[in-house]
Write a protein that holds these residues in place. Structure first.
Motif, short mmCIF file in Angstrom:
data_model
loop_
_atom_site.label_atom_id
_atom_site.label_comp_id
_atom_site.label_asym_id
_atom_site.label_seq_id
_atom_site.Cartn_x
_atom_site.Cartn_y
_atom_site.Cartn_z
N TYR A 28 0.86 -1.18 0.00
CA TYR A 28 0.00 0.00 0.00
C TYR A 28 0.90 1.23 0.00
O TYR A 28 1.89 1.29 0.71
CB TYR A 28 -0.88 -0.03 1.25
N ILE A 29 0.54 2.22 -0.78
CA ILE A 29 1.30 3.46 -0.83
C ILE A 29 0.46 4.55 -0.15
O ILE A 29 -0.61 4.90 -0.66
CB ILE A 29 1.66 3.86 -2.27
N PHE A 33 2.78 0.65 10.30
CA PHE A 33 1.53 0.10 10.80
C PHE A 33 0.43 0.25 9.75
O PHE A 33 -0.34 -0.68 9.51
CB PHE A 33 1.13 0.79 12.11
N LEU A 34 0.33 1.41 9.13
CA LEU A 34 -0.67 1.64 8.08
C LEU A 34 -0.49 0.65 6.94
O LEU A 34 -1.46 0.02 6.50
CB LEU A 34 -0.57 3.08 7.55
N ALA A 85 -3.17 -2.18 5.86
CA ALA A 85 -3.74 -2.19 4.51
C ALA A 85 -3.54 -3.56 3.85
O ALA A 85 -4.43 -4.04 3.13
CB ALA A 85 -3.10 -1.09 3.66
N LYS A 86 -2.41 -4.20 4.10
CA LYS A 86 -2.15 -5.53 3.53
C LYS A 86 -3.14 -6.58 4.03
O LYS A 86 -3.39 -7.56 3.36
CB LYS A 86 -0.73 -6.00 3.90
N ALA A 87 -3.69 -6.36 5.21
CA ALA A 87 -4.62 -7.34 5.80
C ALA A 87 -5.96 -7.36 5.07
O ALA A 87 -6.70 -8.33 5.19
CB ALA A 87 -4.83 -7.04 7.27
N TYR A 88 -6.27 -6.32 4.34
CA TYR A 88 -7.53 -6.29 3.58
C TYR A 88 -7.37 -7.11 2.31
O TYR A 88 -6.44 -6.89 1.54
CB TYR A 88 -7.92 -4.85 3.24
#
Length: 129
Positions: A12-13, A75-76, A80-83
């Motif tokens: 995620y960027i 952390f962000l 985001a990767k968990a979605y």
């Protein structure tokens, strides 16, 4: 080309707005002890008073990850990767707001550098206390 596509989901960027936030590259860490109840619910205790703090899901996730070893940006990206599907458009705003609220309540703090937490903050306390 093989039978399976093992392509990795791209990182995620964060937006420019998120990256310009003063908290973005800060390490965040717990400032109050916690314990687990029912094997999965976090309860923190304020050493300055007799208050017991329970968290809603978002602040709880941030609090448990506040180990002093990752930045808010990391952390962000991990969150985001968990979605699996679409990342919520309010993800960045939610994380910033919750971090700011936890800081304001003195449940977590931030640092320019990684922080080594004392064991009393790093691990859950015994439920027998």
């Amino acid at each position: 080309m093989g039978l399976f596509n093992f392509s990795k989901k791209p990182d995620y960027i964060p937006s420019d707005e998120f990256l310009s936030n003063e908290l973005c590259d800060k390490y965040f860490f717990r400032t109050i002890p916690f314990r687990l109840i029912n094997s999965n619910k976090i309860v923190a205790s304020d050493p300055e008073s007799s208050h017991v703090i329970t968290f809603d899901p978002w602040p709880e996730g941030i609090f448990i990850n506040a180990n002093g070893k990752i930045t808010l940006k990391e952390f962000l990206i991990d969150t985001a990767k968990a979605y699996r599907g679409q990342i919520p458009p309010t993800l960045e705003k939610t994380i910033i707001e919750e971090i700011e609220r936890l800081i304001k309540n003195n449940f977590i703090s931030v640092s320019e550098f990684p922080v080594e937490l004392d064991k009393s903050l790093l691990y859950p306390q015994s439920n027998n206390l």
